[in-house]
Enzyme design. Structure first.
Site, PDB file in Angstrom:
ATOM      1  N   ASP A  52       0.905  -1.038   0.021  1.00 29.08           N
ATOM      2  CA  ASP A  52      -0.111  -0.032  -0.033  1.00 29.08           C
ATOM      3  C   ASP A  52       0.692   1.243   0.034  1.00 29.08           C
ATOM      4  O   ASP A  52       2.007   1.246   0.615  1.00 29.08           O
ATOM      5  CB  ASP A  52      -0.962   0.153   1.244  1.00 29.08           C
ATOM      6  CG  ASP A  52      -2.038   0.715   1.009  1.00 29.08           C
ATOM      7  OD1 ASP A  52      -2.607   0.764  -0.144  1.00 29.08           O
ATOM      8  OD2 ASP A  52      -2.651   1.457   1.855  1.00 29.08           O
ATOM      9  N   ASP A  60       2.570  11.915  -9.346  1.00 28.05           N
ATOM     10  CA  ASP A  60       3.864  12.109 -10.275  1.00 28.05           C
ATOM     11  C   ASP A  60       4.038  13.574 -10.830  1.00 28.05           C
ATOM     12  O   ASP A  60       5.222  14.102 -10.570  1.00 28.05           O
ATOM     13  CB  ASP A  60       4.018  11.182 -11.218  1.00 28.05           C
ATOM     14  CG  ASP A  60       4.608   9.599 -10.577  1.00 28.05           C
ATOM     15  OD1 ASP A  60       4.660   9.690  -9.460  1.00 28.05           O
ATOM     16  OD2 ASP A  60       4.561   8.764 -11.395  1.00 28.05           O
TER      17      ASP A  60
HETATM   18  P1  IMP Z   1      -1.537   2.115  -4.109  1.00 24.30           P
HETATM   19  O1  IMP Z   1      -1.568   1.638  -2.601  1.00 24.30           O
HETATM   20  O2  IMP Z   1      -0.362   1.786  -4.632  1.00 24.30           O
HETATM   21  O3  IMP Z   1      -2.709   1.683  -4.744  1.00 24.30           O
HETATM   22  O4  IMP Z   1      -1.274   3.965  -4.144  1.00 24.30           O
HETATM   23  C1  IMP Z   1      -2.515   4.425  -3.726  1.00 24.30           C
HETATM   24  C2  IMP Z   1      -2.617   5.951  -4.306  1.00 24.30           C
HETATM   25  O5  IMP Z   1      -1.398   6.639  -4.107  1.00 24.30           O
HETATM   26  C3  IMP Z   1      -2.606   5.786  -5.995  1.00 24.30           C
HETATM   27  O6  IMP Z   1      -4.093   5.868  -6.112  1.00 24.30           O
HETATM   28  C4  IMP Z   1      -1.963   7.076  -6.364  1.00 24.30           C
HETATM   29  O7  IMP Z   1      -3.010   8.026  -6.287  1.00 24.30           O
HETATM   30  C5  IMP Z   1      -1.053   6.995  -5.285  1.00 24.30           C
HETATM   31  N1  IMP Z   1       0.313   6.882  -5.846  1.00 24.30           N
HETATM   32  C6  IMP Z   1       1.021   5.413  -5.303  1.00 24.30           C
HETATM   33  N2  IMP Z   1       1.969   5.270  -6.045  1.00 24.30           N
HETATM   34  C7  IMP Z   1       2.472   6.457  -6.683  1.00 24.30           C
HETATM   35  C8  IMP Z   1       3.491   6.941  -7.482  1.00 24.30           C
HETATM   36  O8  IMP Z   1       4.502   6.052  -7.685  1.00 24.30           O
HETATM   37  N3  IMP Z   1       3.432   8.029  -8.090  1.00 24.30           N
HETATM   38  C9  IMP Z   1       2.291   8.834  -7.656  1.00 24.30           C
HETATM   39  N4  IMP Z   1       1.185   8.545  -7.155  1.00 24.30           N
HETATM   40  C10 IMP Z   1       1.335   7.520  -6.455  1.00 24.30           C
END
Ligand code: IMP
Length: 197
Positions: free
Chosen positions: A68, A153
């Site tokens: 996460d 990003d």
């Molecule tokens: P997840 O837990 O990887 O699904 O990330 C949750 C949310 O964090 C995503 O929906 C993105 O909005 C943001 N996020 C996660 N990783 C990245 C990244 O590497 N770059 C930019 N936003 C990120």
């Protein structure tokens, strides 16, 4: 040794497999095990990673991993944090979330716009639970820059590189990113487990 990745996201499965392919393990993608959606009801990204990994652990035999990620902005006391994906609402797009964040930071000077991404990987096997963490520090710009990447990003600026994450190639991002840092720890964890055999 069998590793099961608890994610519905095929890109994530690919990324993790790519990172670990040198270790030549047998992978079973999440989709082939279970088709349900797990509610991310935790108050922290650590809790959510554990919820996902524990859920799958009940159904399969092997080492289960789940990750996460959140963006934590200092000026906003750590927001959006665990709510990063749904910051502007349940069905918010990346653009909606970025707009909301920029609005909340309107007029805030650069030096106060410090933020970091944090990825937590939960590794659950038998009775053992381990949390591995990767971080990337930067600043939130006042407007988007760059076309690559996803999520926050385009507004996340890495001082050392003088670029936003969206101005980096995927290879460049994968050298420094929060997720890559956590994956290096996962790789070391697995190598150590293999050494114990
Ligand atoms: P997840 O837990 O990887 O699904 O990330 C949750 C949310 O964090 C995503 O929906 C993105 O909005 C943001 N996020 C996660 N990783 C990245 C990244 O590497 N770059 C930019 N936003 C990120």
């Amino acid at each position: 040794m069998k590793i099961i990745i608890a994610t519905n996201n095929p890109h994530k499965t690919e990324e993790i497999k790519n990172f670990l392919k040198a270790i030549l393990l047998k992978f079973i993608p999440w989709q082939t095990c279970i088709k349900e959606d797990i509610k991310e009801t935790g108050n922290t990204i650590e809790e959510n990673a554990l919820i996902k990994a524990r859920f799958l652990k009940e159904k399969v035999d092997g080492i289960v991993i789940a990750d996460d990620t959140g963006l934590f902005v200092e000026y906003l006391n750590g927001q959006p944090g665990v709510y990063s994906a749904r910051f502007a609402g349940e069905n918010a797009t990346y653009e909606d979330n970025n707009k909301k964040l920029l609005k909340l930071l309107e007029g805030v000077p650069y030096e106060k716009r410090k933020a970091y991404f944090k990825t937590v990987i939960a590794v659950v096997e038998r009775e053992k639970e381990t949390l591995l963490e990767g971080k990337l520090e930067g600043y939130i710009l006042d407007r988007p820059r760059g076309k690559n990447g996803f999520g926050y990003d385009p507004i996340f600026y890495v001082d050392d590189l003088e670029k936003t994450l969206a101005e980096l190639t995927m290879e460049e991002k994968n050298k420094i990113s929060h997720r890559a840092n956590a994956l290096v720890k996962l790789k070391n964890y697995i190598l150590q487990r293999l050494g114990e055999k």
